[in-house]
Design a protein around this motif. Structure first.
Motif, PDB file in Angstrom:
ATOM      1  N   VAL A 465       0.858  -1.190   0.000  1.00  0.00           N
ATOM      2  CA  VAL A 465       0.000   0.000   0.000  1.00  0.00           C
ATOM      3  C   VAL A 465       0.891   1.236   0.000  1.00  0.00           C
ATOM      4  O   VAL A 465       1.804   1.361   0.823  1.00  0.00           O
ATOM      5  N   THR A 466       0.618   2.123  -0.927  1.00  0.00           N
ATOM      6  CA  THR A 466       1.375   3.375  -1.050  1.00  0.00           C
ATOM      7  C   THR A 466       0.494   4.520  -0.570  1.00  0.00           C
ATOM      8  O   THR A 466      -0.558   4.789  -1.151  1.00  0.00           O
ATOM      9  N   VAL A 467       0.927   5.195   0.476  1.00  0.00           N
ATOM     10  CA  VAL A 467       0.209   6.342   1.037  1.00  0.00           C
ATOM     11  C   VAL A 467       0.963   7.603   0.620  1.00  0.00           C
ATOM     12  O   VAL A 467       2.120   7.791   0.996  1.00  0.00           O
ATOM     13  N   THR A 468       0.308   8.438  -0.157  1.00  0.00           N
ATOM     14  CA  THR A 468       0.903   9.692  -0.632  1.00  0.00           C
ATOM     15  C   THR A 468       0.363  10.834   0.208  1.00  0.00           C
ATOM     16  O   THR A 468      -0.848  11.071   0.239  1.00  0.00           O
ATOM     17  N   VAL A 469       1.250  11.537   0.895  1.00  0.00           N
ATOM     18  CA  VAL A 469       0.883  12.648   1.773  1.00  0.00           C
ATOM     19  C   VAL A 469       1.324  13.940   1.099  1.00  0.00           C
ATOM     20  O   VAL A 469       2.520  14.176   0.912  1.00  0.00           O
ATOM     21  N   THR A 648       6.154  12.481   9.612  1.00  0.00           N
ATOM     22  CA  THR A 648       4.913  11.872   9.144  1.00  0.00           C
ATOM     23  C   THR A 648       5.082  10.359   9.141  1.00  0.00           C
ATOM     24  O   THR A 648       6.151   9.842   8.795  1.00  0.00           O
ATOM     25  N   TYR A 649       4.013   9.664   9.539  1.00  0.00           N
ATOM     26  CA  TYR A 649       4.068   8.203   9.649  1.00  0.00           C
ATOM     27  C   TYR A 649       2.642   7.667   9.685  1.00  0.00           C
ATOM     28  O   TYR A 649       1.665   8.424   9.849  1.00  0.00           O
ATOM     29  N   VAL A 650       2.512   6.353   9.536  1.00  0.00           N
ATOM     30  CA  VAL A 650       1.229   5.654   9.592  1.00  0.00           C
ATOM     31  C   VAL A 650       1.245   4.754  10.819  1.00  0.00           C
ATOM     32  O   VAL A 650       2.235   4.054  11.073  1.00  0.00           O
ATOM     33  N   HIS A 671       5.314  23.516  -0.653  1.00  0.00           N
ATOM     34  CA  HIS A 671       4.655  22.250  -0.958  1.00  0.00           C
ATOM     35  C   HIS A 671       5.681  21.119  -0.801  1.00  0.00           C
ATOM     36  O   HIS A 671       6.870  21.308  -1.043  1.00  0.00           O
ATOM     37  N   GLU A 672       5.174  19.968  -0.420  1.00  0.00           N
ATOM     38  CA  GLU A 672       6.023  18.787  -0.330  1.00  0.00           C
ATOM     39  C   GLU A 672       5.137  17.551  -0.432  1.00  0.00           C
ATOM     40  O   GLU A 672       4.004  17.534   0.063  1.00  0.00           O
ATOM     41  N   GLU A 673       5.660  16.530  -1.096  1.00  0.00           N
ATOM     42  CA  GLU A 673       4.943  15.265  -1.260  1.00  0.00           C
ATOM     43  C   GLU A 673       5.809  14.138  -0.715  1.00  0.00           C
ATOM     44  O   GLU A 673       6.985  14.034  -1.053  1.00  0.00           O
ATOM     45  N   VAL A 674       5.190  13.297   0.118  1.00  0.00           N
ATOM     46  CA  VAL A 674       5.895  12.201   0.772  1.00  0.00           C
ATOM     47  C   VAL A 674       5.114  10.921   0.514  1.00  0.00           C
ATOM     48  O   VAL A 674       3.873  10.915   0.560  1.00  0.00           O
TER      49      VAL A 674
END
Length: 762
Positions: A465-469, A648-650, A671-674
């Motif tokens: 699973v890829t979570v894009t923040v 940031t974490y799950v 802006h930033e994408e993780v």
């Protein structure tokens, strides 16, 4: 090779070339990296509180050893550039003397001078530069002699006119760019001693010292012994609270004199530290665990407690130690977070028996903002603002509208804010509002999917699973003003208009699909009215036929018969046109459906291409490395300028488990994408996780979003495939063809004996 001669540099010109190039290669990078930067006047947010001004003056006034180091660096670099300029000047002189041989210029006469004038100038200068004279110069006298010969001797003049030199074409010289005294016999011992001192003693010693020092540190410049200490305590205490994590932080070996020579131990510590420990409750001084009970750990722990309580310490002794310890804490806390996350991953893999809980790693994360803002975990986040104290907090509590966060303070009207902050002056009130507007407002958008070619977006057991923040950072004042403008300028019926505008395209799209009846069955679809027309037309035909039958026995006029026939023909024409219209509508629907399918395929291709391009850009960013410059934090109690970082974490709140390792964001400017990746559960079902965002600099800005995964059963591994069957059938056909060839045809390698044997057998 004839005419060639190797020699060391006698005049020094080639050695100067070598020295100039070597000095330039050293000076350019040294000037770029080691020249002290000029510290300009930065915007200090007009904060004039005592703590902030003290910090600003301390940062503006460098330490003595730092000032001496900067002065020494400037002097060395300037000296190097002066030597470089001198060498360049000398090289220009050598180039002019050797490349431009002008006899008239050497003798100091004009072009076209007579023989008498040439001899007179030669005699005059030879009396000055002759080697036997006190002012003699052998080099200049030799050039003077050659210039005289070039103007008086016929052979020398001819060589000068043809080759530019009275000696004619000379032999090619290959010079070694080293002075000749290096190879002289009487200097050989000194030269060998210098080589041995530099390359056999000094260089290995420097490399050994550098390796010994660097081998004790990790990539983040944390002692490896400190990392091992963190592993030990977090494995020993899987569930760790805030104060226990603070004790482990204070036991870091960076605060011990034997591991860090920058630590200062003063005789006054024996008097001041016991007095400080008596003023600090819940310090845990009776703990006998090693190294928590050691003297350096007790000192660091007491200074951290005093820092979190914002206590006044002696400026020349304990306060200096507090500043050093607090300055080291952010890097050490990040190392603690890394150690806990690695232990959790090892426990999931079955390498260790004890699984650290989610509360442990979150307690470590809480340490950073509390130490940066000098507040305990039980204090109000509003104390981060300047001029806000415990006494002024009682004005924030009211029955009508209590203020607990900075956003609530900004949402108040101007009169309400003045009422809440009535204990402050106008100047202090403006400083508080400036600090509030500078606070960060981060909007977090979370998308999660399974990137798969076959079942993209379907969550199966064991899938990745890829979570894009996606994070967007703005100042809190700007975000609040924009939200107010949006609410003020938005008309009352705009929401309804937007809903209808969104519904209109959906209705247009649904018109091309198969007609669906509405709820209640009161109205029929659009494709049914042509059937009504057909029923009406058939009814008309039957009526006309009945009329014809009834009137067939009566005598009718021919005109009436013609009128009846015309009506029947018109009705049949209407029926045919209705049927043709039905067919055309069906054909148009089919073509539109094909167009929609093609458009959907093209949209899928475009989305796939965009995803591929984003992947490439992300790889390029990963190769470039992360920047560690974002925004300066408002932290008057922190001893140095602090940049704004985030984690940031799950996680799974129900099971108190960490799902992904915390990712530290150090470059959130706008802006930033993780991307965070984890493995879906092995059992089907619905699972709820949380995507968390935590600040390492501010209190009260943490946020989280829930994500739900509907995990399906994993697909079975295919054992048969049509493509494999086709390949196997093709191989069987090839084998049959080969067998036929073996039975009926002779190979090109068949011998005559084999052919005769086969014929005899037949």
């Amino acid at each position: 090779m004839a005419g060639m001669k190797f020699e060391y540099d006698e005049s020094g010109s080639t050695f100067f070339y070598f020295l100039t190039s070597f000095l330039g290669l050293v000076l350019l990078p040294c000037t770029f990296y080691f020249w002290p930067a000029v510290e300009g006047e930065e915007d200090q947010e007009k904060d004039r509180c005592e703590i902030f001004q003290r910090k600003h003056s301390r940062l503006k006034k460098p330490e003595k050893w730092k000032g001496l180091r900067k002065t020494t660096q400037r002097l060395l670099i300037l000296t190097g550039w002066v030597v470089m300029a001198f060498l360049v000047y000398k090289l220009q002189q050598f180039d002019y003397e050797y490349a431009n041989f002008d006899p008239y210029d050497i003798l100091g006469i004009g072009v076209g001078s007579s023989i008498a004038e040439i001899k007179k100038a030669y005699r005059k200068q030879s009396l000055v530069y002759h080697p036997d004279k006190p002012t003699g110069d052998e080099r200049k006298f030799m050039r003077l002699n050659k210039a005289y010969l070039a103007l008086t001797d016929d052979d020398a003049r001819r060589n000068y006119e043809r080759y530019g030199h009275p000696d004619g074409p000379g032999a090619m010289h290959f010079g070694i760019a080293l002075p000749s005294w290096i190879v002289e016999k009487e200097n050989s011992l000194w030269v060998l001693g210098l080589y041995g001192l530099v390359f056999m003693i000094a260089l290995p010693t420097v490399v050994a010292i550098w390796w010994y020092r660097s081998s004790k540190f990790s990539n983040d410049q944390v002692l490896l012994d400190t990392t091992q200490l963190y592993y030990y305590f977090f494995h020993k205490t899987p569930h760790m609270v805030f104060k226990r994590a603070l004790m482990v932080l204070a036991a870091s070996l960076e605060f011990e004199k034997g591991h860090n020579p920058e630590i200062v131990e003063r005789p006054t510590d024996n008097i001041e530290l016991p007095q400080l420990i008596k003023q600090l409750p819940n310090l845990g001084e009776k703990n006998k665990e090693r190294p928590l009970c050691f003297a350096y750990s007790m000192k660091a722990r007491s200074l951290l407690h005093a820092h979190l309580s914002r206590m006044k310490l002696p400026d020349a002794t304990l306060d200096q130690d507090r500043l050093y310890i607090v300055k080291c804490c952010p890097i050490l806390i990040q190392e603690m977070v890394t150690c806990v996350s690695q232990l959790i991953m090892l426990a999931h893999a079955g390498r260790i028996s004890r699984l650290p809980s989610l509360d442990t790693i979150e307690a470590c994360m809480k340490l950073s903002p509390h130490i940066v803002q000098a507040l305990w975990d039980s204090k109000n986040p509003l104390l981060q603002l300047p001029h806000i104290t415990e006494d002024s907090l009682r004005h924030f509590v009211s029955k009508r509208r209590p203020v607990k966060t900075i956003e609530q303070l900004l949402s108040l009207s101007s009169t309400e804010r003045h009422h809440v902050l009535r204990s402050l002056s106008e100047e202090q009130f403006s400083e508080v509002m400036i600090a509030c507007r500078k606070m960060p407002k981060v909007e977090m958008n979370v998308n999660y999917e399974v990137v798969d070619d076959d079942d993209s977006g379907v969550f199966t057991a064991g899938a990745i699973v890829t979570v894009t923040v996606n994070l967007r950072r703005r100042p809190l004042g700007e975000a609040f003003e924009q939200s107010l403008q949006d609410t003020e300028h938005k008309p009352e019926g705009q929401d309804k208009d937007e809903e209808t505008a969104d519904a209109v395209p959906a209705a247009k799209k649904s018109g091309w699909k198969k007609p669906q009846p509405k709820k209640g069955g009161k109205s029929k679809s659009k494709a049914q009215p042509p059937k009504k027309k057909q029923q009406q037309s058939t009814g008309k035909k039957e009526e006309l036929e009945d009329e014809k039958k009834e009137k067939s026995g009566l005598q009718q006029q021919p005109e009436q018969v013609e009128v009846v026939e015309e009506k029947a023909d018109q009705d049949t024409d209407e029926d045919e046109s209705a049927s043709h219209s039905d067919e055309s509508v069906a054909e148009e629907a089919d073509t539109e459906s094909h167009k929609e399918d093609k458009h959907a395929n093209s949209v899928d291709d475009d989305a796939e291409w965009e995803r591929f391009q984003k992947g490439l850009t992300k790889r390029e960013k990963a190769l470039e490395g992360k920047s560690r410059m974002s925004h300066t934090v408002h932290c008057p109690y922190f001893p140095d300028d602090k940049q704004e970082y985030w984690w940031t974490y799950v996680c799974d709140r129900k099971k108190h488990m960490l799902i992904t390792a915390p990712y530290q964001i150090t470059n959130l400017v706008d802006h930033e994408e993780v991307q965070l990746k984890f493995t879906a559960p092995q059992k089907p079902g619905i699972y709820t996780y949380q995507v968390c965002l935590r600040s390492d600099s501010y209190l009260g800005l943490d946020q989280s979003q829930d994500i739900k995964l509907d995990v399906k059963e994993a697909r079975e591994i295919p054992t048969e495939h049509p493509q494999w069957q086709e390949c196997s059938s093709d191989e069987e056909d090839d084998d049959e063809n080969d067998v036929g060839k073996d039975d009926g045809e002779d190979s090109e390698y068949t011998t005559d004996e084999e052919v005769t044997d086969d014929s005899d057998e037949e």
